[in-house]
Design a protein around this motif. Structure first.
Motif: not given
Length: 67
Positions: A48-56, A58
């Motif tokens: 989830l933290q990895h996904d969050n960093m990618q979304l931020r 983007r």
């Protein structure tokens, strides 16, 4: 998993082995179940933290295009 969490899980697994040794199998299995749950939750949190960093990243990229 951070080193403190690894140490705690390893200690708990040692406690589970001890409980097995004194014929407390249900309690030993409960401890092992908690260890597996802990590892699973930590893995999910890392994803989830990895996904969050990618979304931020983007969102920042899109904002930069519109400024």
């Amino acid at each position: 998993m951070d080193s403190r969490a690894v140490t705690i899980v390893n200690t708990a697994q040692g406690v589970a082995s001890y409980l097995d040794g004194i014929s407390q199998r249900k309690r030993a299995n409960d401890v092992r179940r908690l260890c597996r749950s802990n590892v699973g939750i930590r893995s999910h949190l890392a994803a989830l933290q990895h996904d969050n960093m990618q979304l931020r990243a983007r969102v920042a990229e899109l904002e930069a295009k519109h400024v």
